[in-house]
Design an enzyme around this catalytic site. Sequence first.
Site, PDB file in Angstrom:
ATOM      1  N   PHE A 190       0.817  -1.222   0.000  1.00  0.00           N
ATOM      2  CA  PHE A 190       0.000   0.000   0.000  1.00  0.00           C
ATOM      3  C   PHE A 190       0.852   1.273   0.000  1.00  0.00           C
ATOM      4  O   PHE A 190       0.818   2.072  -0.946  1.00  0.00           O
ATOM      5  CB  PHE A 190      -0.947  -0.069   1.217  1.00  0.00           C
ATOM      6  CG  PHE A 190      -1.563   1.228   1.620  1.00  0.00           C
ATOM      7  CD1 PHE A 190      -2.180   2.041   0.691  1.00  0.00           C
ATOM      8  CD2 PHE A 190      -1.537   1.635   2.960  1.00  0.00           C
ATOM      9  CE1 PHE A 190      -2.752   3.252   1.076  1.00  0.00           C
ATOM     10  CE2 PHE A 190      -2.106   2.826   3.350  1.00  0.00           C
ATOM     11  CZ  PHE A 190      -2.705   3.643   2.404  1.00  0.00           C
TER      12      PHE A 190
ATOM     13  N   LEU B 227       6.243 -10.177  -2.787  1.00  0.00           N
ATOM     14  CA  LEU B 227       4.821 -10.338  -3.102  1.00  0.00           C
ATOM     15  C   LEU B 227       4.091 -11.227  -2.083  1.00  0.00           C
ATOM     16  O   LEU B 227       3.072 -11.827  -2.404  1.00  0.00           O
ATOM     17  CB  LEU B 227       4.628 -10.871  -4.541  1.00  0.00           C
ATOM     18  CG  LEU B 227       5.301 -10.023  -5.632  1.00  0.00           C
ATOM     19  CD1 LEU B 227       5.059 -10.614  -7.015  1.00  0.00           C
ATOM     20  CD2 LEU B 227       4.793  -8.562  -5.596  1.00  0.00           C
TER      21      LEU B 227
ATOM     22  N   GLY C 205       1.919  -8.042  -1.070  1.00  0.00           N
ATOM     23  CA  GLY C 205       1.762  -7.010  -2.091  1.00  0.00           C
ATOM     24  C   GLY C 205       1.253  -7.578  -3.405  1.00  0.00           C
ATOM     25  O   GLY C 205       1.140  -8.786  -3.572  1.00  0.00           O
TER      26      GLY C 205
ATOM     27  N   ASP D 216      13.194 -11.471  -1.591  1.00  0.00           N
ATOM     28  CA  ASP D 216      12.860 -11.461  -0.168  1.00  0.00           C
ATOM     29  C   ASP D 216      13.925 -10.640   0.576  1.00  0.00           C
ATOM     30  O   ASP D 216      15.127 -10.882   0.374  1.00  0.00           O
ATOM     31  CB  ASP D 216      12.836 -12.915   0.346  1.00  0.00           C
ATOM     32  CG  ASP D 216      12.198 -13.033   1.714  1.00  0.00           C
ATOM     33  OD1 ASP D 216      12.612 -12.293   2.642  1.00  0.00           O
ATOM     34  OD2 ASP D 216      11.280 -13.856   1.875  1.00  0.00           O
TER      35      ASP D 216
ATOM     36  N   ALA E  75       7.410  -5.514   5.438  1.00  0.00           N
ATOM     37  CA  ALA E  75       7.181  -6.031   6.797  1.00  0.00           C
ATOM     38  C   ALA E  75       5.985  -6.965   6.799  1.00  0.00           C
ATOM     39  O   ALA E  75       5.160  -6.964   5.885  1.00  0.00           O
ATOM     40  CB  ALA E  75       6.915  -4.876   7.775  1.00  0.00           C
TER      41      ALA E  75
ATOM     42  N   TYR F  64       3.974  -7.761  17.025  1.00  0.00           N
ATOM     43  CA  TYR F  64       4.287  -6.849  15.908  1.00  0.00           C
ATOM     44  C   TYR F  64       5.084  -5.651  16.422  1.00  0.00           C
ATOM     45  O   TYR F  64       6.150  -5.315  15.888  1.00  0.00           O
ATOM     46  CB  TYR F  64       2.978  -6.399  15.249  1.00  0.00           C
ATOM     47  CG  TYR F  64       3.123  -5.232  14.292  1.00  0.00           C
ATOM     48  CD1 TYR F  64       3.842  -5.374  13.103  1.00  0.00           C
ATOM     49  CD2 TYR F  64       2.536  -3.995  14.576  1.00  0.00           C
ATOM     50  CE1 TYR F  64       3.968  -4.299  12.217  1.00  0.00           C
ATOM     51  CE2 TYR F  64       2.660  -2.931  13.695  1.00  0.00           C
ATOM     52  CZ  TYR F  64       3.369  -3.085  12.515  1.00  0.00           C
ATOM     53  OH  TYR F  64       3.497  -2.030  11.652  1.00  0.00           O
TER      54      TYR F  64
ATOM     55  N   VAL G 133      -9.271  -1.583   8.782  1.00  0.00           N
ATOM     56  CA  VAL G 133     -10.684  -1.321   9.102  1.00  0.00           C
ATOM     57  C   VAL G 133     -11.449  -0.546   8.020  1.00  0.00           C
ATOM     58  O   VAL G 133     -12.576  -0.890   7.672  1.00  0.00           O
ATOM     59  CB  VAL G 133     -10.788  -0.631  10.488  1.00  0.00           C
ATOM     60  CG1 VAL G 133     -10.099   0.709  10.536  1.00  0.00           C
ATOM     61  CG2 VAL G 133     -12.219  -0.486  10.928  1.00  0.00           C
TER      62      VAL G 133
ATOM     63  N   ILE H 169     -17.355  -5.061  13.322  1.00  0.00           N
ATOM     64  CA  ILE H 169     -16.567  -4.202  14.215  1.00  0.00           C
ATOM     65  C   ILE H 169     -16.073  -5.101  15.350  1.00  0.00           C
ATOM     66  O   ILE H 169     -16.872  -5.767  16.010  1.00  0.00           O
ATOM     67  CB  ILE H 169     -17.401  -3.028  14.762  1.00  0.00           C
ATOM     68  CG1 ILE H 169     -17.660  -2.021  13.635  1.00  0.00           C
ATOM     69  CG2 ILE H 169     -16.688  -2.354  15.941  1.00  0.00           C
ATOM     70  CD1 ILE H 169     -18.400  -0.763  14.064  1.00  0.00           C
TER      71      ILE H 169
HETATM   72  N1  LIG Z   1      -0.404   1.154   6.713  1.00  0.00           N
HETATM   73  C1  LIG Z   1      -0.309   1.594   7.956  1.00  0.00           C
HETATM   74  O1  LIG Z   1      -1.227   2.212   8.498  1.00  0.00           O
HETATM   75  C2  LIG Z   1       0.971   1.390   8.748  1.00  0.00           C
HETATM   76  C3  LIG Z   1       1.005   1.817  10.090  1.00  0.00           C
HETATM   77  C4  LIG Z   1       2.159   1.645  10.827  1.00  0.00           C
HETATM   78  C5  LIG Z   1       3.284   1.093  10.244  1.00  0.00           C
HETATM   79  N2  LIG Z   1       3.228   0.674   8.941  1.00  0.00           N
HETATM   80  C6  LIG Z   1       4.454   0.086   8.365  1.00  0.00           C
HETATM   81  O2  LIG Z   1       4.667   0.652   7.078  1.00  0.00           O
HETATM   82  C7  LIG Z   1       5.221  -0.316   6.205  1.00  0.00           C
HETATM   83  C8  LIG Z   1       4.371  -0.441   4.954  1.00  0.00           C
HETATM   84  O3  LIG Z   1       3.049  -0.799   5.325  1.00  0.00           O
HETATM   85  P1  LIG Z   1       1.898  -1.073   4.248  1.00  0.00           P
HETATM   86  O4  LIG Z   1       0.619  -0.659   4.868  1.00  0.00           O
HETATM   87  O5  LIG Z   1       2.266  -0.531   2.924  1.00  0.00           O
HETATM   88  O6  LIG Z   1       1.917  -2.668   4.246  1.00  0.00           O
HETATM   89  P2  LIG Z   1       1.680  -3.691   3.042  1.00  0.00           P
HETATM   90  O7  LIG Z   1       1.453  -5.031   3.666  1.00  0.00           O
HETATM   91  O8  LIG Z   1       0.662  -3.163   2.090  1.00  0.00           O
HETATM   92  O9  LIG Z   1       3.096  -3.695   2.326  1.00  0.00           O
HETATM   93  C9  LIG Z   1       4.199  -4.395   2.824  1.00  0.00           C
HETATM   94  C10 LIG Z   1       4.912  -5.009   1.634  1.00  0.00           C
HETATM   95  O10 LIG Z   1       6.059  -5.723   2.112  1.00  0.00           O
HETATM   96  C11 LIG Z   1       6.181  -6.915   1.356  1.00  0.00           C
HETATM   97  N3  LIG Z   1       6.932  -7.896   2.119  1.00  0.00           N
HETATM   98  C12 LIG Z   1       6.553  -8.544   3.265  1.00  0.00           C
HETATM   99  N4  LIG Z   1       7.500  -9.391   3.650  1.00  0.00           N
HETATM  100  C13 LIG Z   1       8.517  -9.282   2.750  1.00  0.00           C
HETATM  101  C14 LIG Z   1       9.782  -9.919   2.618  1.00  0.00           C
HETATM  102  N5  LIG Z   1      10.192 -10.841   3.504  1.00  0.00           N
HETATM  103  N6  LIG Z   1      10.582  -9.569   1.574  1.00  0.00           N
HETATM  104  C15 LIG Z   1      10.161  -8.635   0.662  1.00  0.00           C
HETATM  105  N7  LIG Z   1       8.976  -8.013   0.728  1.00  0.00           N
HETATM  106  C16 LIG Z   1       8.155  -8.328   1.767  1.00  0.00           C
HETATM  107  C17 LIG Z   1       4.744  -7.358   1.120  1.00  0.00           C
HETATM  108  O11 LIG Z   1       4.612  -8.262   0.026  1.00  0.00           O
HETATM  109  C18 LIG Z   1       4.038  -6.019   0.877  1.00  0.00           C
HETATM  110  O12 LIG Z   1       4.008  -5.679  -0.496  1.00  0.00           O
HETATM  111  C19 LIG Z   1       5.335  -1.609   7.030  1.00  0.00           C
HETATM  112  O13 LIG Z   1       6.638  -1.682   7.540  1.00  0.00           O
HETATM  113  C20 LIG Z   1       4.347  -1.400   8.155  1.00  0.00           C
HETATM  114  O14 LIG Z   1       4.704  -2.141   9.310  1.00  0.00           O
HETATM  115  C21 LIG Z   1       2.108   0.815   8.192  1.00  0.00           C
END
Ligand SMILES: NC(=O)c1ccc[n+]([C@@H]2O[C@H](COP(=O)([O-])OP(=O)(O)OC[C@H]3O[C@@H](n4cnc5c(N)ncnc54)[C@H](O)[C@@H]3O)[C@@H](O)[C@H]2O)c1
Length: 309
Positions: free
Chosen positions: A12, A34, A37, A52, A73, A138, A182, A198
């Site tokens: 995202f 992926l 993602g 990875d 992550a 987490y 959510v 919810i």
């Molecule tokens: N979206 C939020 O509200 C939010 C809030 C707090 C923190 N974060 C942090 O921001 C970052 C991005 O979040 P997001 O919402 O885009 O999450 P997301 O799950 O949409 O994107 C994470 C991407 O990481 C990739 N990924 C996971 N494990 C992997 C691996 N071992 N090797 C390579 N790629 C891998 C996934 O395929 C995915 O495309 C994350 O670190 C998340 O913890 C997000």
Amino acid sequence: MKRIGITGIAGFIGSNLADRLLSAGYDVVGYDNLAYGVREQVPDGVEFHEVDVRGREIYDLFERVDVLFHLAAKNCIADCQEDPVETADVNVTGTVNVFEAARRAGVGKIVYAESSALYEGSQSLPTPESDVCPESFYATSKLAGMAFAQAYRRFFETRTTALRYFCVYGPRQDYRRTIPPVMSAFIINLLRGRRPVIYGTGEKRRDFVYVDDVNDFHLRCIEDRATDGHTFNLGSGVNYSIGELFAIVADLLGSNLQPEYRPDLPGEARENLADISAARALGWEPRTGLREGLRRSVAYIKGELSKIA
Ligand SMILES: NC(=O)c1ccc[n+]([C@@H]2O[C@H](COP(=O)([O-])OP(=O)(O)OC[C@H]3O[C@@H](n4cnc5c(N)ncnc54)[C@H](O)[C@@H]3O)[C@@H](O)[C@H]2O)c1
């Protein structure tokens, strides 16, 4: 032209960041296995590597990267509670591996994703960056990643900025997973004529921040040296209850469906609210109101559904 790397680019925040960087004229290279993602979300014009972050393969792939955003992550709190070992593997070992690969490749700076989950046990609202108090697996994994990042800064003088995202939302937020974030869960279910769930009573409060506003700060992390060595909360500084959020989404969609209430999910905080004074001091300001941001999220998910209809 600066070359910017993004781990987690198919997710995202990563895919939205890639779009923004390309339109600002940067050269973008992305990495993602992926796991969560979607390949189609990686914009044209990105040099994409399906890889990875835990593997040695990344060691050759960070060459010539000026600034690296480490976003990859495992981040669904409920999934992380189910599998702490995998959580540590991706979020801790993966993060160390990224820092090490970046060091060997001579990457100029790393901007890495922490989370407001680090404040789960905090009693201070709004919460300043100093009040770290993780509880869930987490959040604990993000704390360990944070400590490694600090050690890299200490011993190798790696330039870093840490970003503590609150609840980032907007187009491309995942609506496909079993328990989506959510907002996406509310939108997709109401669009499909189903009662959204919810978890809890709807009184939990969250600080939601629109993804483009977060991208404004991402650009500062590339260009503004004042961000080096610091941690920033990225939220809107305002929070809404889940019940209030539901009411806005239902109103935007003209739906009368009522939510179904189920027991709380494990590991979720009661309330979060960002103290964003550190980011504001650099001139950053969230610009997008919740209703407008949700309108764009609804338009996105409607567009996605029309593609598969
Ligand atoms: N979206 C939020 O509200 C939010 C809030 C707090 C923190 N974060 C942090 O921001 C970052 C991005 O979040 P997001 O919402 O885009 O999450 P997301 O799950 O949409 O994107 C994470 C991407 O990481 C990739 N990924 C996971 N494990 C992997 C691996 N071992 N090797 C390579 N790629 C891998 C996934 O395929 C995915 O495309 C994350 O670190 C998340 O913890 C997000």
